[in-house]
Write a protein that holds these residues in place. Sequence first.
Motif, short mmCIF file in Angstrom:
data_model
loop_
_atom_site.label_atom_id
_atom_site.label_comp_id
_atom_site.label_asym_id
_atom_site.label_seq_id
_atom_site.Cartn_x
_atom_site.Cartn_y
_atom_site.Cartn_z
N VAL A 60 31.59 15.58 9.34
CA VAL A 60 32.51 16.61 8.85
C VAL A 60 33.38 16.11 7.70
CG1 VAL A 60 34.40 18.16 9.51
CG2 VAL A 60 32.50 17.76 11.11
N PRO A 61 33.98 14.92 7.79
CA PRO A 61 34.77 14.44 6.64
C PRO A 61 33.94 14.14 5.41
CG PRO A 61 35.34 13.24 8.66
CD PRO A 61 34.12 14.01 8.95
N LEU A 62 32.60 14.07 5.57
CA LEU A 62 31.72 13.77 4.43
C LEU A 62 31.14 15.03 3.80
CD1 LEU A 62 29.69 10.83 6.07
CD2 LEU A 62 31.72 10.66 4.63
N ALA A 63 31.74 16.18 4.09
CA ALA A 63 31.17 17.44 3.62
C ALA A 63 31.03 17.47 2.10
CB ALA A 63 32.02 18.62 4.11
N ASN A 64 32.01 16.95 1.38
CA ASN A 64 31.95 16.95 -0.09
C ASN A 64 30.83 16.05 -0.59
OD1 ASN A 64 34.08 18.75 -0.34
ND2 ASN A 64 35.62 17.11 -0.33
N GLN A 65 30.71 14.84 -0.01
CA GLN A 65 29.64 13.93 -0.44
C GLN A 65 28.25 14.46 -0.08
OE1 GLN A 65 32.36 13.11 1.16
NE2 GLN A 65 33.25 11.15 0.45
N LEU A 66 28.15 15.26 0.98
CA LEU A 66 26.84 15.76 1.42
C LEU A 66 26.47 17.10 0.81
CD1 LEU A 66 27.09 14.89 5.23
CD2 LEU A 66 25.87 13.62 3.46
N LYS A 67 27.33 17.66 0.00
CA LYS A 67 27.04 18.96 -0.61
C LYS A 67 25.83 18.86 -1.52
CE LYS A 67 29.32 22.82 -2.94
NZ LYS A 67 30.57 23.32 -3.56
N GLY A 68 24.86 19.72 -1.31
CA GLY A 68 23.64 19.73 -2.10
C GLY A 68 22.60 18.72 -1.66
N LYS A 69 22.91 17.90 -0.66
CA LYS A 69 21.97 16.90 -0.17
C LYS A 69 21.00 17.54 0.83
CE LYS A 69 24.30 13.42 -2.14
NZ LYS A 69 23.76 12.47 -3.14
N VAL A 70 19.89 16.85 1.05
CA VAL A 70 18.92 17.27 2.05
C VAL A 70 19.11 16.39 3.28
CG1 VAL A 70 16.48 17.51 2.63
CG2 VAL A 70 17.27 18.01 0.30
N LEU A 71 19.48 17.00 4.40
CA LEU A 71 19.70 16.28 5.64
C LEU A 71 18.53 16.54 6.59
CD1 LEU A 71 23.50 17.01 6.32
CD2 LEU A 71 22.46 15.24 4.88
N VAL A 72 17.85 15.48 7.00
CA VAL A 72 16.71 15.59 7.91
C VAL A 72 17.19 15.22 9.31
CG1 VAL A 72 14.34 14.93 8.37
CG2 VAL A 72 15.20 14.93 6.02
N ASP A 73 17.19 16.18 10.21
CA ASP A 73 17.68 15.96 11.57
C ASP A 73 16.53 15.47 12.46
OD1 ASP A 73 19.21 16.03 13.88
OD2 ASP A 73 18.60 18.10 14.32
N LEU A 74 16.69 14.26 13.01
CA LEU A 74 15.66 13.64 13.85
C LEU A 74 16.01 13.71 15.33
CD1 LEU A 74 15.29 12.24 10.96
CD2 LEU A 74 14.28 10.35 12.22
N SER A 75 17.09 14.37 15.69
CA SER A 75 17.60 14.27 17.06
C SER A 75 16.79 15.11 18.03
CB SER A 75 19.06 14.72 17.09
OG SER A 75 19.15 16.10 16.78
N ASN A 76 16.86 14.72 19.30
CA ASN A 76 16.28 15.46 20.41
C ASN A 76 17.30 15.53 21.54
OD1 ASN A 76 13.59 16.08 19.46
ND2 ASN A 76 13.14 13.90 19.64
N ASN A 77 17.02 16.37 22.52
CA ASN A 77 17.92 16.50 23.67
C ASN A 77 17.28 15.91 24.92
OD1 ASN A 77 19.91 17.93 22.18
ND2 ASN A 77 18.71 19.81 22.40
N LEU A 78 18.07 15.77 25.96
CA LEU A 78 17.58 15.23 27.22
C LEU A 78 16.86 16.28 28.05
CD1 LEU A 78 20.62 13.00 28.25
CD2 LEU A 78 18.48 12.28 27.17
N ARG A 79 17.17 17.55 27.84
CA ARG A 79 16.53 18.62 28.58
C ARG A 79 16.54 19.90 27.74
NH1 ARG A 79 21.58 17.78 30.73
NH2 ARG A 79 23.00 19.58 30.71
N LEU A 86 18.19 12.40 -0.35
CA LEU A 86 17.55 12.69 0.94
C LEU A 86 18.14 11.77 1.99
CD1 LEU A 86 15.29 14.36 2.33
CD2 LEU A 86 13.74 12.47 1.85
N ILE A 87 18.69 12.34 3.05
CA ILE A 87 19.38 11.57 4.08
C ILE A 87 18.78 11.91 5.44
CG2 ILE A 87 21.61 11.05 5.16
CD1 ILE A 87 22.94 12.00 2.57
N PHE A 88 18.34 10.89 6.17
CA PHE A 88 17.82 11.06 7.53
C PHE A 88 18.95 10.84 8.52
CE2 PHE A 88 14.02 10.08 5.10
CZ PHE A 88 13.07 10.93 5.65
N ILE A 89 19.17 11.80 9.40
CA ILE A 89 20.22 11.71 10.41
C ILE A 89 19.57 11.27 11.72
CG2 ILE A 89 22.15 12.89 11.52
CD1 ILE A 89 22.35 12.77 8.49
N ALA A 90 19.60 9.95 11.98
CA ALA A 90 18.96 9.38 13.17
C ALA A 90 20.01 9.03 14.21
CB ALA A 90 18.14 8.16 12.79
N VAL A 91 20.90 9.98 14.51
CA VAL A 91 21.93 9.80 15.53
C VAL A 91 21.88 11.01 16.46
CG1 VAL A 91 23.42 8.42 14.04
CG2 VAL A 91 23.71 10.90 14.12
#
Length: 481
Positions: free
Chosen positions: A101-120, A87-92
């Motif tokens: 993108v270069p980590l596509a092989n290492q992230l295969k099958g992983k759960v990525l939790v996207d925490l990002s928001n936008n300015l508008r 389980l990986i939290f993406i806090a960027v």
Amino acid sequence: MTGQERSEEKSECVSLSPMMEAVPAPPESERVCVFGTGDLGRSLGLRLLQAGYGVVFGSRRPHSRSSLLPHGAQVLGHAAAAQSAHLIFIAVQREHYDFLVPLANQLKGKVLVDLSNNLRKNQYPEANAEYLQSLVPGAEVVKGFNTLSAWSLQNGPSDANRQVYICGESVEAKQAVIAVATKLGFSALDQGFLSVARELEDFPLQLFPQWRLPLRISIGLSAAFFFYLLIRYVIYAYVTQGEDISFRIMVSLANQVCPIVSLIMLSLCYLPGVLASFLQLYRGTKYRRFPDWLDRWMLCRKQLGLLALGFAFLHVLYTLIIPIRYYVRFKATERTVSVIRENRTTEFDTTTAWRGDSYLSLGILGFGLYVLLGITSLPSVSNALSWREFSFIQSKLGHLTLLFCTAHTYLYGWNRFLSSSTYKWYTPPGYMLCLVLPSVVLLLKLLLITPCVDRTITRIRQGWERGADQRNPKDSQPLIP
């Protein structure tokens, strides 16, 4: 393991605790990874550590970031960190997703939790979570935790921000995120597929969505009565008598506008409930939706009440400073000197004394109940009350507050409505106009609490429908054994 491999591992892994080498690493199921070492990432990592998870931070510069992160966590390069947890939290921010993108092989099958928001809103053609899924198609992306601030993560959930909204395509991935959120003390709500991510990303961008209508009403009422009273008092005195009393705008005029708006908004807080009751009586059922305008009105009653309380507070403050105003002190001194010069005496009027004390007493009682209503509307207080207690305070004591405040205003006017001088330019005073709506609300409420009407309303709210017995006569017949 060769010396070169040991040196590479040492450069890839930095322990934040001097005792980390003696502490066995937690199993992968209890280890999570956080990409991002900013305020949000650090706060999330600290909360995860406090909940018993092993935390691994992924960073471009693991050595320089180690001193900033919470003790007990590890910091690795992105590739090594991605392999350490499922389980990986993406806090960027979205602009920095390219490193994934270069980590596509290492992230295969992983759960990525996207925490990002936008300015508008609508800043990008697709949601950030959908864009992340397109960059790493082999991973399972879940949108979540983006409605929480770094402060709420660091200090733990409170009643106001306990809910965590998530969405994603994989049920298993969402269950894993829900399990983490639950262990952190939050209440996770599954909103569906990843297509809902844009809606979740718009949540933090909303600026007082439930307050917009009440604020517009309060601003509109304040402006309308301000200009109305300005014409009746300041402009009228200047036109008819040539007297400049514009200085009264700052305190006297404001102290008339605030109670007027407060009383009207308190009436607007209880009027939709009365209208809903009469609508149910007319329909004879509770199983039909209210009109959209009434639904929206009822949803903002709390905001209407709190704004009304704010105007009542301003009225109290303005009233307290009356004795120290230069105008009031000047008039009092002038009146005293005039009485002494003319050697006049004034008899004590018991009726006026009763009226003045009753007027002040009802104002104090009304404001006290006002404050009680405001306190019980706070989530931390309302959650400690049972539904019956909360309903008693907000409904019964709320109508009692409206009654006290309305009576307070009636005593203020007393018999002035009989004097023709009250109607400047043939217009009624502001306090007389503000009495219309609360008087109507109280009269309608009085009709609803009469025994015959109240009995019918109670039956409807318990599920009874008018005409149900005629449509289903068998349901009304007793069973014969």
